[in-house]
Design a protein around this motif. Structure first.
Motif, PDB file in Angstrom:
ATOM      1  N   ILE A  82       1.324   3.449   7.980  1.00 50.23           N
ATOM      2  CA  ILE A  82       0.434   4.183   7.076  1.00 50.23           C
ATOM      3  C   ILE A  82      -0.760   4.757   7.825  1.00 50.23           C
ATOM      4  CG2 ILE A  82      -1.238   3.874   5.214  1.00 50.23           C
ATOM      5  CD1 ILE A  82       0.779   2.144   3.811  1.00 50.23           C
ATOM      6  N   ARG A 121       1.275   5.204  -2.237  1.00 50.03           N
ATOM      7  CA  ARG A 121       0.676   6.249  -1.414  1.00 50.03           C
ATOM      8  C   ARG A 121       1.417   7.558  -1.669  1.00 50.03           C
ATOM      9  NH1 ARG A 121       1.201   8.428   3.736  1.00 50.03           N
ATOM     10  NH2 ARG A 121      -0.756   8.702   4.850  1.00 50.03           N
ATOM     11  N   TYR A 161     -13.276   6.684  11.045  1.00 45.82           N
ATOM     12  CA  TYR A 161     -12.780   6.160   9.787  1.00 45.82           C
ATOM     13  C   TYR A 161     -13.797   5.117   9.356  1.00 45.82           C
ATOM     14  CZ  TYR A 161      -9.331   4.013   6.640  1.00 45.82           C
ATOM     15  OH  TYR A 161      -8.670   3.510   5.559  1.00 45.82           O
ATOM     16  N   GLU A 209       0.829  -1.199   0.000  1.00 42.72           N
ATOM     17  CA  GLU A 209       0.000   0.000   0.000  1.00 42.72           C
ATOM     18  C   GLU A 209       0.867   1.255   0.000  1.00 42.72           C
ATOM     19  OE1 GLU A 209      -2.898  -0.075   3.105  1.00 42.72           O
ATOM     20  OE2 GLU A 209      -3.565   1.958   2.658  1.00 42.72           O
ATOM     21  N   GLY A 210       1.958   1.217   0.752  1.00 40.96           N
ATOM     22  CA  GLY A 210       2.800   2.406   0.861  1.00 40.96           C
ATOM     23  C   GLY A 210       3.551   2.737  -0.405  1.00 40.96           C
ATOM     24  N   SER A 213       0.140   7.513  10.224  1.00 45.63           N
ATOM     25  CA  SER A 213       0.522   8.801   9.658  1.00 45.63           C
ATOM     26  C   SER A 213      -0.725   9.579   9.235  1.00 45.63           C
ATOM     27  CB  SER A 213       1.487   8.620   8.487  1.00 45.63           C
ATOM     28  OG  SER A 213       0.949   7.725   7.566  1.00 45.63           O
ATOM     29  N   ASP A 214      -1.824   8.859   8.935  1.00 47.34           N
ATOM     30  CA  ASP A 214      -3.082   9.549   8.670  1.00 47.34           C
ATOM     31  C   ASP A 214      -3.740  10.020   9.971  1.00 47.34           C
ATOM     32  OD1 ASP A 214      -2.782   9.116   6.038  1.00 47.34           O
ATOM     33  OD2 ASP A 214      -4.327   7.586   5.814  1.00 47.34           O
ATOM     34  N   GLY A 237       0.914  13.237   1.845  1.00 47.64           N
ATOM     35  CA  GLY A 237      -0.340  13.841   2.288  1.00 47.64           C
ATOM     36  C   GLY A 237      -1.452  12.841   2.476  1.00 47.64           C
ATOM     37  N   GLY A 238      -1.265  11.623   2.008  1.00 48.02           N
ATOM     38  CA  GLY A 238      -2.235  10.581   2.334  1.00 48.02           C
ATOM     39  C   GLY A 238      -3.026   9.972   1.205  1.00 48.02           C
TER      40      GLY A 238
END
Lengths: 365, 544
Positions: free
Chosen positions: B454, A290, B496, A286-287, B457-458, A293-294
């Motif tokens: 991940i 990415r 979420y 996933e990363g 970080s969100d 900023g998301g």
């Protein structure tokens, strides 16, 4: 490039040749590990080399594109930073590499040399330095593994180009096809060890090539239809979703694929000094896609898988790379944790067009 | 003979496989000094397959988080010191504390990241040299004693029940076996209030309320037409839905019906660690040790290959302030090392000789596959420490470890639990899936670190997962700040929306539990296991 010359070499002479190469430069050859698997390893004594293998689980791409590679160091000197490039490219010979992996090296080279974009000034110096110092002595396959499907993918079991020397086991002698000037120089340098091949031996190699085709296992991957479907973009969404549900996102396929070359860059050190390294990465993570900023254009597992297969089979890449992105080595069949490897993916894409429930959506697109 | 003496022949050693030190599956792999690895194809568990964590394991070879030399705190700063001096300083400090307050004021924490032999030596050090009974480990969190089994048997299964365990996220190799069985025509039943990846592949997915999960599971097992090879997979997650006592009752029920239960350990050598003697033996459990340290009753802690602040940051920080001496032996420069008085480098699985026991109960050998980078390994350090304290500790030979092997069968006692409350339509559940996020091991890799960070970080302060349908009904937008109320308190968090949470369930990542524990009630201890238990809570939710 056609075959430059045919030679033959006696079995004991081959070992002598390899020992001579090993004494001069790094010889990479399959070695039997503790558990019985064969893996490519630097060899000093040729008696360590095993011939009892079909293919190694790891392609020898580690020796061209290391998993972890330091590419530069930086150090603060006064106000300025001193940056030094690290290029490590020992002279190497790979012996025992299979035709599918040779195709893999050719494909990877096409990308890293900048030929993909017709921009040779963009060539990667680290990769190209190692590639230029590499001699490839490949061994043609006579007994494919049950997982192999290179016949469907134009990746073997015999090759016409890409190698320096290609050996074929004719029981009492090895038939040796010279595929490049580098190979020719090698044959001439050790000419007392080689003999001229006779016409009947060349005919025998051609006959063997036909016989091998009968021995392939149950994993077909008819890439032609897949290539067409993927390029048109008319594959129903449900196919990707169904494949994504079973994908465990291990990334093993990309690490073991002889054609995959994605990487990421990490900086290790502090503000004063340190180094930058290149590490293998996988488009299934996933990363990987990415953005800062998301937002993630390929957040779902199905999207990532679609992107991977698109890169491998879409015509825009096939046109630029000179071939599609699978050589049929069968490693993904072994390493895929979710059993959604390349033959399975291709089979599911093809069968989607036969199943009634998908037909409607496929036509709309 | 020192274990490292015969590991100079690198060519020979490179051919030996080693074991992954992440989860309890225990995959075999070939590790090379160049920093890459190959899954062992003939290994019964890895079979040429590795998960994201397994592939990232190679990053540890060149990790920037490596602790390279012994450190001693002088004037508030950690300074590099020679091995002999460091061990002498640590020995003297422990000796004076032992003589002043008695051995009971010292706590010892073992680790599933260390081999059986190292844990055994640590146990010997605690009992013979430090004379304390306070031996335990954070890695015992959620460990339940279980029978032996074999992963390859799963391939021939006819029915598989996944009882509240997200195998795809936590035990990827087990998930691979399950998918393999499915492709051979097995039936998969998932009982889970969440929608894990395996839920989508299941023949039947039962999504009960978290309060009723164990009861539903019992009913399901009661009514199941059990075939010849039926397996029940469960993991430490089961203790979230009720106390260990009730979980045990469900498993016993399954066994009487002829179902084979498989307990998936969370960590590599969890089982081996417990067998080597790292479990409470009349002393305090790990949580009680930290709690007592916070109250000032425990004066010194010895930690082997562990980083408690990754799971209990507040508790450990408070405990550290009261501790007079903290010794950490770890290959990684973790948060615990940064807080330590003395830190001694350790070795990774691919650098040492020894054995580990995986979830199956399979004992596997470790072999050093890279040339030694340190002067001493953990066993040398612990033996030298024992000598400094004036006790003779035997070298942990295979026979000795086997002879001293300790079975741990706790008496699991019934205890009360939360009940559903009609005023609170939702249930707040801690989601243990991201178990490796934030751990020292994950932070030491490159690729896995990125992947596991991940979500954080969100949402740096955590988030609450709410079902998309529920969110639509309550008009809660994705990533909006919501107020969560429970009978014990309330707090605000970003929401979420996913399908991962079932209807009426709110999920919060377990490893961040300290961020919500103050607002939503503190931790409770299951006395019979000595472990903190995180129970489901009735909750209300609204957008702020």
């Amino acid at each position: 490039m056609a075959i430059l010359a045919y030679r033959k070499i006696r079995k004991e002479n081959l070992m002598e040749l390899l020992q001579k190469i090993a004494s001069e430069e790094e010889l990479i050859a399959p070695v039997e590990m503790f558990g019985g698997e064969a893996l490519f390893q630097p060899v000093k004594d040729v008696r360590d080399i095993t011939f009892n293998y079909v293919n190694t689980l790891f392609p020898p791409k580690q020796f061209l594109l290391p998993r972890f590679e330091k590419i530069l160091t930086y150090k603060k000197e006064g106000e300025e930073f001193k940056v030094e490039e690290i290029i490590e490219a020992p002279r190497r010979t790979i012996f025992g590499i299979r035709p599918c992996d040779v195709e893999g090296i050719r494909y990877t080279e096409h990308f890293y040399s900048g030929k993909m974009f017709n921009r040779e000034d963009l060539a990667d110096p680290h990769f190209m330095a190692r590639r230029n110092n590499l001699t490839i002595i490949s061994v043609a396959c006579l007994n494919p593994a049950p997982t192999c499907f290179c016949v469907c993918c134009d990746g073997g079991p015999f090759l016409e180009k890409g190698f320096d020397l290609q050996l074929t086991d004719l029981e009492e002698v090895w038939l040796c096809e010279v595929g490049s000037q580098k190979g020719m120089a090698l044959v001439e340098r050790f000419s007392p060890l080689f003999e001229e091949a006779e016409e009947k031996e060349i005919q025998r190699r051609k006959k063997l090539e036909e016989e091998v085709l009968e021995r392939f296992g149950p994993y077909p991957a008819f890439s032609g239809a897949t290539l067409r479907n993927i390029t048109r973009g008319d594959i129903p969404r449900q196919v990707w979703e169904s494949l994504g549900e079973r994908c465990i996102v291990c990334g093993g396929w990309q690490f073991l694929c002889p054609l995959c070359f994605c990487y990421t860059v990490v900086d290790i050190g502090n503000e004063e000094e340190g180094y930058r390294a290149r590490v293998w990465d996988s488009c299934h993570y996933e990363g990987y896609s990415r953005l800062a900023g998301g937002p993630n254009p390929r957040k779902g597992r199905d999207r990532r898988r679609e992107r991977c297969i698109f890169h491998k089979f879409s015509w825009q890449y096939v046109e630029r790379m000179g071939r599609h992105g699978c050589v049929g080595c069968g490693r993904c069949v072994i390493t895929c944790m979710g059993y959604v490897h390349m033959p399975q993916t291709v089979w599911e894409i093809r069968s989607a067009f036969r199943e009634e429930k998908y037909k409607k959506e496929a036509k709309v697109r | 003979m020192r274990a490292q003496d015969d590991i100079t022949n690198v060519e020979k050693l490179k051919k030996q496989p080693t074991i992954c030190s992440f989860c309890g599956c225990g995959c075999g792999l070939y590790f090379f000094p160049e920093g890459f690895l190959v899954p062992a194809q003939n290994h019964p568990i890895s079979r040429g397959k590795l998960c994201l964590r397994g592939w990232s394991y190679a990053d540890l070879r060149f990790t920037p988080k490596r602790l390279k030399a012994p450190l001693v705190r002088r004037n508030g700063k950690l300074e590099e010191t020679s091995w002999d001096e460091t061990i002498h300083i640590a020995g003297e400090a422990l000796k004076s504390l032992r003589d002043k307050y008695g051995g009971e004021a010292i706590g010892v924490l073992g680790s599933a990241r260390a081999s059986v032999e190292e844990n055994f030596t640590l146990h010997q050090l605690a009992r013979k040299a430090l004379r304390t009974k306070n031996i335990d480990s954070f890695y015992r969190l959620g460990f339940l004693p279980s029978e032996k089994f074999s992963f390859p048997d799963l391939e021939g299964a006819e029915q598989i029940i996944l009882l509240a365990c997200d195998v795809a996220e936590r035990h990827a190799q087990a998930a691979s076996f399950v998918i393999g069985a499915l492709s051979r025509g097995a039936f998969l039943y998932v009982i889970d209030p969440r929608l894990p990846q395996m839920g989508k592949l299941a023949s039947i997915h039962i999504q009960p309320s978290p309060f009723e999960l164990l009861k539903e599971a019992e009913d399901f097992i009661e009514n199941l037409d059990v075939r010849e090879s039926t397996y029940l997979l469960y993991s430490s997650e089961i203790t979230l839905y009720g106390w260990a006592y009730e979980a045990q009752r469900v498993i016993e029920k399954a066994v009487t019906k002829g179902i084979k239960p498989l307990f998936l350990c969370d960590y590599a050598n969890q089982k081996g660690m417990v067998e080597a003697g790292i479990h409470p033996q009349g002393g305090l459990s790990f949580y009680e040790m930290l709690d007592e340290a916070r109250k000032g009753n425990i004066k010194a802690l010895v930690i082997l290959c562990d980083n408690p602040p990754e799971r209990f940051p507040e508790l450990f920080r408070e405990a550290r302030e009261k501790l007079e001496f903290l010794l950490v032996i770890d290959p990684l420069r973790s948060e615990a090392v940064e807080m330590a008085d003395v830190a001694i480098p350790g070795t990774f699985f691919f650098e040492k000789e020894g054995s580990v026991i995986n979830a199956e109960g399979r004992r596997q050998g470790l072999h050093p596959t890279v040339p030694p980078t340190l002067e001493r390994n953990e066993i040398d350090t612990l033996l030298a420490l024992g000598a400094e304290l004036g006790a003779h500790i035997p070298y942990p030979s295979g026979e000795l470890v086997e002879m001293e092997r300790k079975e741990w069968k706790p008496e699991i006692a019934p205890t009360p639990q939360n009940v559903p409350n009609p005023d609170y339509p939702f249930t707040l559940l801690l989601d243990p899936s991201y178990i490796w996020s934030g751990t020292a091991m994950a932070q030491a890799t490159f690729i896995f670190k990125r992947e596991s960070n991940i979500i954080l970080s969100d949402f740096p302060d955590g988030f609450v997962n709410i079902n998309s349908e529920d969110a639509k009904e309550l008009k809660i937008r994705d990533r909006a700040i919501v107020k969560i109320e429970t009978p014990l308190g309330s707090l605000s968090l970003p929401a979420y929306t996913t399908l991962r949470a079932g209807r009426g369930v709110l999920l919060f990542p377990l490893y961040l539990w300290e961020k919500v524990s103050k607002a939503l009630g503190g931790v409770e201890i299951d006395r019979s296991l000595g472990m903190p238990i995180f129970k489901p809570l009735p909750a209300r939710i609204e957008e702020e």
